[in-house]
Design an enzyme around this catalytic site. Structure first.
Site, PDB file in Angstrom:
ATOM      1  N   THR A   1       7.163  37.698  17.607  1.00 30.08           N
ATOM      2  CA  THR A   1       5.882  38.340  17.144  1.00 30.08           C
ATOM      3  C   THR A   1       4.950  37.383  16.760  1.00 30.08           C
ATOM      4  O   THR A   1       5.261  36.154  16.296  1.00 30.08           O
ATOM      5  CB  THR A   1       6.365  39.050  15.827  1.00 30.08           C
ATOM      6  OG1 THR A   1       7.345  40.049  15.915  1.00 30.08           O
ATOM      7  CG2 THR A   1       5.136  39.502  14.952  1.00 30.08           C
TER       8      THR A   1
ATOM      9  N   THR B   1       3.264  42.800  17.553  1.00 29.05           N
ATOM     10  CA  THR B   1       4.256  42.528  18.439  1.00 29.05           C
ATOM     11  C   THR B   1       4.482  44.007  19.422  1.00 29.05           C
ATOM     12  O   THR B   1       4.029  44.858  19.104  1.00 29.05           O
ATOM     13  CB  THR B   1       5.514  42.495  17.469  1.00 29.05           C
ATOM     14  OG1 THR B   1       6.784  42.047  18.228  1.00 29.05           O
ATOM     15  CG2 THR B   1       5.948  43.647  16.769  1.00 29.05           C
TER      16      THR B   1
ATOM     17  N   SER C   1       6.279  39.536  24.480  1.00 34.04           N
ATOM     18  CA  SER C   1       6.749  40.054  23.345  1.00 34.04           C
ATOM     19  C   SER C   1       5.590  40.642  22.243  1.00 34.04           C
ATOM     20  O   SER C   1       5.916  41.078  21.490  1.00 34.04           O
ATOM     21  CB  SER C   1       7.372  39.020  22.489  1.00 34.04           C
ATOM     22  OG  SER C   1       6.706  37.901  22.155  1.00 34.04           O
TER      23      SER C   1
ATOM     24  N   THR D   1       9.060  36.702  11.312  1.00 33.29           N
ATOM     25  CA  THR D   1       9.446  37.165  12.786  1.00 33.29           C
ATOM     26  C   THR D   1      10.838  37.423  12.806  1.00 33.29           C
ATOM     27  O   THR D   1      11.606  36.918  12.005  1.00 33.29           O
ATOM     28  CB  THR D   1       8.883  36.122  13.831  1.00 33.29           C
ATOM     29  OG1 THR D   1       9.356  36.483  14.991  1.00 33.29           O
ATOM     30  CG2 THR D   1       9.406  34.639  13.473  1.00 33.29           C
ATOM     31  N   GLY D   2      11.408  37.956  13.959  1.00 31.28           N
ATOM     32  CA  GLY D   2      12.736  37.799  14.133  1.00 31.28           C
ATOM     33  C   GLY D   2      13.225  39.412  13.997  1.00 31.28           C
ATOM     34  O   GLY D   2      12.488  40.242  14.077  1.00 31.28           O
TER      35      GLY D   2
ATOM     36  N   ARG E   1      11.593  53.563  17.527  1.00 29.92           N
ATOM     37  CA  ARG E   1      11.950  52.432  16.394  1.00 29.92           C
ATOM     38  C   ARG E   1      10.750  51.401  15.991  1.00 29.92           C
ATOM     39  O   ARG E   1       9.971  51.135  16.910  1.00 29.92           O
ATOM     40  CB  ARG E   1      12.832  51.459  17.289  1.00 29.92           C
ATOM     41  CG  ARG E   1      13.314  50.264  16.393  1.00 29.92           C
ATOM     42  CD  ARG E   1      12.565  49.048  16.516  1.00 29.92           C
ATOM     43  NE  ARG E   1      13.179  47.915  15.816  1.00 29.92           N
ATOM     44  CZ  ARG E   1      12.756  46.790  15.591  1.00 29.92           C
ATOM     45  NH1 ARG E   1      11.261  46.288  16.117  1.00 29.92           N
ATOM     46  NH2 ARG E   1      13.087  45.733  14.967  1.00 29.92           N
TER      47      ARG E   1
END
Ligand code: ASP
Length: 319
Positions: A179, A197, A77, A230-231, A207
């Site tokens: 991340t 990330t 990731s 993060t997320g 994106r």
């Protein structure tokens, strides 16, 4: 690919910690201090600590700290080995910010293992804050970074498997995203942060998430504190997440309260969606207190201070 759970256990063992110790809310209140997101925060904090414990600058500590997952081909990731977009391209996002509000960022950068260091060069060597795509790559090459292949055979295999159904649905806490956000307070009581990330796996071409966006994925205000996230980045961008957390601390909230209020803002904006996605915030203040909060269970973060020698905790969550 290792599961999050397995890796949590591995790093817990390495850091000889009590997993998920209920230290939440209890301030560290000390310096130096470094905190970072997810299980890879443990080995990353250990690197950052080498700088901080020697009296080094928080900025150098966070850059060096996040190099760990960036350079680890097994981390899918971040950096090398990151899962690609839906066209099979590994595109990286990163930013860095120091105690003077200097900041630099790159987005959609390909072929460079350490995007955080390119972000630092943008900060230090250009009049700009963010470079993207081809321009970011061109700049990196002029700065002596090496062009490399970031797609590992394992990530390529995972992508080809994904292509069979080509269904795009981020799943909370699993490693098709994650991340490293790292924030630190050095012995001179200065704050800095970094965030890096490969973004959401199998994202649309072009994106960009929250991670390279100053104020969303990372924010540092040397008078107040620092925050990172993060997320699902889209939800963090909508609330200018990390900036919001810092501003909430400025208003007198502890880092823990500030993270909770930012998460609640997402719940208020997206009551339905917020049940299905993960977002986590991590914050420290100028006095060396820290806090973390997430939408869902499972958001782990690592803390390293003189009192807490590199431990992994699980953040409290809204759901
Ligand atoms: N925030 C990252 C993004 O949206 C992904 C993650 O942290 O899981 O790109």
């Amino acid at each position: 690919m290792q599961s999050s759970r397995r890796r949590f256990i591995k790093w817990s063992a390495l850091a000889s910690l009590t997993p998920l110790a209920p230290l939440l809310g209890k301030p560290a209140g000390s310096k130096p201090l470094v905190v970072s997101t997810w299980n890879f925060g443990v080995p990353s904090n250990a690197e950052a600590w080498k700088v901080l414990s020697g009296g080094g600058r928080a900025l150098d500590a966070v850059e060096r700290g996040v190099w760990v997952p960036e350079g680890d081909a097994k981390e899918t990731s971040v950096g090398l080995g990151g899962l690609p977009d839906r066209d099979g391209r590994v595109t990286l996002d990163a930013c860095i910010m120091d105690e003077f509000a200097n900041c630099g960022a790159v987005a959609c950068l390909e072929h460079i293992v350490h995007p955080v260091s390119v972000a630092r060069k943008v900060m230090e060597k250009t009049p700009h804050v963010m470079l993207v795509g081809e321009g970011a790559l061109q700049f990196a090459l002029t700065q002596g970074f090496k062009k490399e292949k970031l797609l590992t055979p394992e990530s390529e295999k995972a992508w080809k498997e994904w292509l069979k159904k080509a269904e795009y649905k981020p799943v909370a806490n699993i490693e098709n995203h994650d991340t490293i956000g790292m924030i630190a307070l050095d012995m001179k009581q200065n704050l800095s942060g970094a965030c890096t990330t490969s973004g959401m796996a199998y994202k649309m071409k072009g994106r960009v998430g929250d991670s390279p966006i100053i104020g969303a994925g990372l924010y540092v205000d040397n008078e107040v504190g620092a925050a990172t996230s993060t997320g699902v980045g889209e939800e963090v961008i909508r609330i200018c997440g990390s900036h919001l957390v810092v501003e909430l601390m400025r208003q007198g909230n502890t880092p823990q309260e500030a993270c909770e209020k930012a998460v609640q803002r997402i719940v208020k904006n997206q009551p339905q969606k917020s049940k299905e996605i993960q977002v986590g915030f991590l914050a420290i203040d100028k006095s060396g207190n820290y806090g973390a909060y997430a939408l869902q269970k499972g958001f782990t973060y690592a803390v390293y201070s003189p009192e807490i020698p590199n431990q992994l905790f699980e953040a409290k969550s809204h759901y």
